[in-house]
Design an enzyme around this catalytic site. Structure first.
Site, PDB file in Angstrom:
ATOM      1  CG  HIS A  45      42.601  37.837  -1.854  1.00 13.38           C
ATOM      2  ND1 HIS A  45      43.614  38.658  -2.293  1.00 13.38           N
ATOM      3  CD2 HIS A  45      42.701  36.698  -2.605  1.00 13.38           C
ATOM      4  CE1 HIS A  45      44.294  38.062  -3.243  1.00 13.38           C
ATOM      5  NE2 HIS A  45      43.757  36.868  -3.468  1.00 13.38           N
TER       6      HIS A  45
ATOM      7  CG  HIS B 233      48.042  30.553  -2.855  1.00 15.18           C
ATOM      8  ND1 HIS B 233      49.360  30.653  -3.259  1.00 15.18           N
ATOM      9  CD2 HIS B 233      47.379  31.580  -3.465  1.00 15.18           C
ATOM     10  CE1 HIS B 233      49.491  31.692  -4.087  1.00 15.18           C
ATOM     11  NE2 HIS B 233      48.301  32.266  -4.223  1.00 15.18           N
TER      12      HIS B 233
ATOM     13  CG  ASP C 190      46.782  35.787  -1.089  1.00 15.01           C
ATOM     14  OD1 ASP C 190      46.888  36.210   0.089  1.00 15.01           O
ATOM     15  OD2 ASP C 190      47.259  36.372  -2.079  1.00 15.01           O
ATOM     16  CG  ASP C 191      43.434  32.480  -3.639  1.00  7.22           C
ATOM     17  OD1 ASP C 191      43.335  33.722  -3.686  1.00  7.22           O
ATOM     18  OD2 ASP C 191      44.135  31.818  -4.416  1.00  7.22           O
TER      19      ASP C 191
END
Length: 768
Positions: free
Chosen positions: A139, A240, A88-89
């Protein structure tokens, strides 16, 4: 036929349009920048789980891939011993490449749930993710808490990310993961509503089975332990690749993947695992393509998103760099002022300091006047009644239509003469006056300026030094009743008079002000008189004198009171002309940069200094306020306030030093903070329009300002005091010194062109 009424202006004035356009552009860019730079905390932070009564139990106990497309409500798990790594991110230019390297080394693929703004900033890296065989998911664009957004904004967050991906990679995606989501068991009614909204848009929502907790940075061993599924269970595992230091994540992956492969696990993307699950759960839903090709419409819309983010980032970076430049220039100017201007002030305060023997030579005062009826009488009287011996005042009426010359005629002062010329501009009027003057010390004064009784005497004392060719006096704003005029008073003390001290020490004075300046006739003749090639004739002639090797100094005690514009409109017109004329003069004398001797010394000191502190710093000063507004609204309030207050404190300190040197009351400085939000922005637009006019080769006409007139020189506290009168001796009869020839007579005659700029027929009147 009656005259048609005048039509109103349809379009705004150019400067209003320019200013409004710039403001709108900057606001739009900063809003975009603030939107794409919305700060977010790590995914581990989540709201408290709310009511779950409306969430189907099959969803709460189901698999991590949730399908609500087409109105259905189902979930899917990956087959046994199957792991889908999800990140993610990102993409992050530092950590995503390291993650990709680990995946390539261990022949594993993963699903990257990317933030749209980061995709727009790193399109090549995003494409590399896809080219390596990995998968992309949404996301959101700015990583907000979707529960707190309006429905239209939630849809925009997803669609903008999808189009950014399309532009960067040419592919699309059917997967989405919301920020701050976790496992199925944490889905409440609010989140369930969001999941169904995403399903209506065609997205499968992916949560996770296992959280590696890499956001806590507990160490690679702990990350590996937390990510490991129990037994032979499958897992969608959360990692992440952005949002901080991910070195522990990279190290943990390098251990985790081979360890799980040794246990018989296979690594897939979410879609690959989903399709494998279709085989195990026949009929759940059709197989989905991995990284399907993006529609052309998404690609074009994505281009607009990527370009907009790039423009916003680039401009804010430029503003940040300019903010640093402004800070460096401001601090540099302050240090120079402390070192040089204070040295100038200390030198003048030394007991017994003076230029040399007292200068008692007679002085000719030239007053170019065009429609100056409001203030000409007070100005001429203050000049004619000065306490210097042998004052001659020559008023050159430059084709006035308001009776200016007649007013001077009727005053009946014995040492005042009126010369009438056809309207030819201020330089022509000044050169005419110089040609008509009897004496070799020449003082040039604007027609709206009032001298104190001792100002003339103090102004010419520096001529005791034979190297001095010109002297700049101390210009004071006389009409300080309005806020606009008071702001100019502050600027005159800080920006003009303090700078002149510094310029004198550096021997590169760029301007002797038209309101009060003294010259040697010899020096003026050497540079060809006052040129009409620029709108800043005072700056032009001063630069020419410096290049010719003459010293130009500042007489701070020789004060002249002038009437400043009282409205923003008049101020804008005046400063537009000044700024444009200064740029013209700098361009005209640009060869001084490469000259040798006195001209080169001026060019390599005076011109860069004027460019940096006279043009660049005022033009860039609003950057401080732009960063203030941006920081207060979108950034850290405390840090922004400290930075801005620091800049203001530095300006206040400089202002206090300048006001102390000029023996002025500090009371007006209470309005200095307010000046930052109006006056400085006006000066910015003035300089910008002047630069535009200069670059485009435009021509700027002379603007005559409206005058109310000063009746007498104000005292330091702003209270007017009567101008002193004294007996004046008529000038001696005899020939007028004009160039090398000497003639005398009345009536019409041709003025010799010994200064190269004086033309036309002149009517001279000796006032008896």
């Amino acid at each position: 036929m009656s005259a048609r009424p005048a039509r109103g202006r349809i379009l705004p004035r150019p400067r209003v349009l320019l200013g409004s356009t710039l403001v709108a552009f900057f606001v739009a860019v900063l809003v975009v920048q603030a939107y794409v730079n919305a700060e977010f905390t790590g995914d581990h932070i989540q709201d408290e789980v709310g009511d779950q009564a409306g969430v189907p139990s099959a969803i709460l106990r189901g698999g991590p891939i949730i399908n609500t497309t087409g109105g259905q409500e189902s979930t899917t798990r990956l087959p046994e011993r199957t792991i889908a790594l999800t990140f993610d991110d990102g993409p992050d230019p530092q950590w995503t490449p390291k993650v990709l390297e680990v995946l390539r080394r261990h022949d594993a693929h993963a699903t990257f749930f990317v933030v749209g703004s980061q995709v727009a900033r790193n399109p090549e890296l995003t494409k590399q993710v896809v080219d390596d065989g990995n998968e992309l998911g949404l996301h959101t664009f700015t990583h907000p808490n979707m529960q707190r957004l309006a429905p239209w904004r939630r849809e925009l967050e997803l669609s903008q990310t999808r189009t950014a991906i399309a532009r960067a990679t040419g592919v699309s995606t059917h997967l989405a993961r919301f920020p701050y989501s976790s496992k199925n068991a944490a889905i409440d009614e609010v989140n369930w509503k969001l999941i169904k909204e995403a399903g209506a848009l065609g997205y499968l929502v992916v949560v996770n089975d296992t959280d590696s907790n890499d956001w806590q940075r507990p160490g690679p061993d702990r990350i590996v332990a937390d990510a490991t599924p129990a037994g032979d269970q499958s897992a969608v595992i959360l990692f992440h690749d952005a949002g901080g230091d991910r070195s522990q994540t990279v190290a943990a992956l390098d251990r985790f993947i081979p360890r799980m492969k040794a246990r018989g696990y296979r690594f897939t993307t979410v879609t690959e695992g989903l399709n494998l699950g279709i085989t195990a759960q026949a009929g759940a839903h059709p197989a989905l393509p991995l990284n399907p090709r993006a529609p052309s419409g998404d690609t074009w819309r994505g281009a607009a998103v990527v370009w907009t983010v790039g423009l916003a980032d680039g401009l804010v970076t430029v503003i940040a760099v300019l903010f640093v430049v402004v800070g460096v220039l401001t601090v540099g100017r302050t240090l120079l002022l402390l070192l040089l201007a204070t040295r100038h002030a200390r030198q003048r305060r030394k007991p017994g300091w003076r230029w040399g023997p007292p200068v008692t030579e007679p002085v000719s005062v030239i007053v170019p006047a065009y429609n100056e009826k409001e203030g000409i009488e007070a100005a001429v009287r203050s000049l004619a009644c000065g306490d210097h011996p042998g004052i001659e005042v020559v008023v050159v009426d430059d084709g006035s239509t308001d009776g200016t010359a007649d007013l001077v005629d009727r005053m009946g002062l014995p040492n005042v003469r009126v010369v009438r010329v056809p309207n030819g501009g201020k330089p022509n009027a000044l050169n005419t006056g110089v040609a008509m003057a009897r004496h070799d010390l020449i003082v040039m004064v604007d027609g709206d300026t009032i001298f104190e009784p001792e100002s003339l005497r103090l102004l010419v004392q520096p001529f005791a030094d034979p190297s001095v060719g010109a002297v700049a006096g101390n210009v004071k704003v006389g009409n300080r009743e309005t806020t606009v005029a008071l702001w100019q008073h502050i600027e005159y003390v800080i920006g003009f008079n303090l700078d002149r001290r510094l310029y004198e020490v550096m021997n590169c004075m760029p301007t002797v002000p038209g309101a009060i300046g003294a010259f040697r006739r010899e020096a003026l003749a050497q540079v060809g008189g006052v040129s009409d090639e620029t709108l800043a004739e005072d700056t032009d002639v001063t630069m020419a004198l410096c290049r010719a090797g003459w010293r130009v100094v500042y007489a701070q005690d020789a004060r002249a009171w002038t009437e400043a514009p009282t409205t923003m409109e008049q101020l804008y017109r005046q400063r537009y002309r000044w700024s444009y004329g200064t740029m013209q003069a700098m361009w005209k004398h640009r060869r001084a940069l490469t000259d040798s001797g006195a001209s080169g010394r001026f060019g390599r000191a005076g011109l860069p200094f004027l460019a940096l502190f006279g043009l660049a710093l005022p033009m860039l000063a609003p950057v401080v306020d732009i960063m203030l507004v941006y920081g207060l609204v979108f950034w850290e309030l405390r840090e922004t306030a400290i930075a801005w207050l620091g800049m203001l404190a530095l300006q206040l300190f400089t202002a206090a030093v300048a006001f102390r040197m000029d023996r002025e009351s500090w009371k007006p400085l209470l309005k200095l903070p307010l000046q930052q939000f109006a006056y400085r922005q006006l000066m910015y637009l003035v300089l910008l329009q002047s630069a535009t006019t200069a670059l485009t080769g435009g021509r700027l006409r002379w603007h005559k300002l409206d005058r109310a007139g000063l009746a007498s020189p104000p005292a330091a506290d702003g209270v007017r005091v009567p101008a002193q009168k004294r007996h004046v001796t008529p000038p001696p009869a005899g020939p007028l010194p004009i160039g090398d020839g000497r003639t005398r007579g009345s009536g019409d005659r041709q003025i010799p062109d010994q200064l190269g700029r004086v033309h036309g027929r002149v009517r001279e009147h000796d006032v008896q």
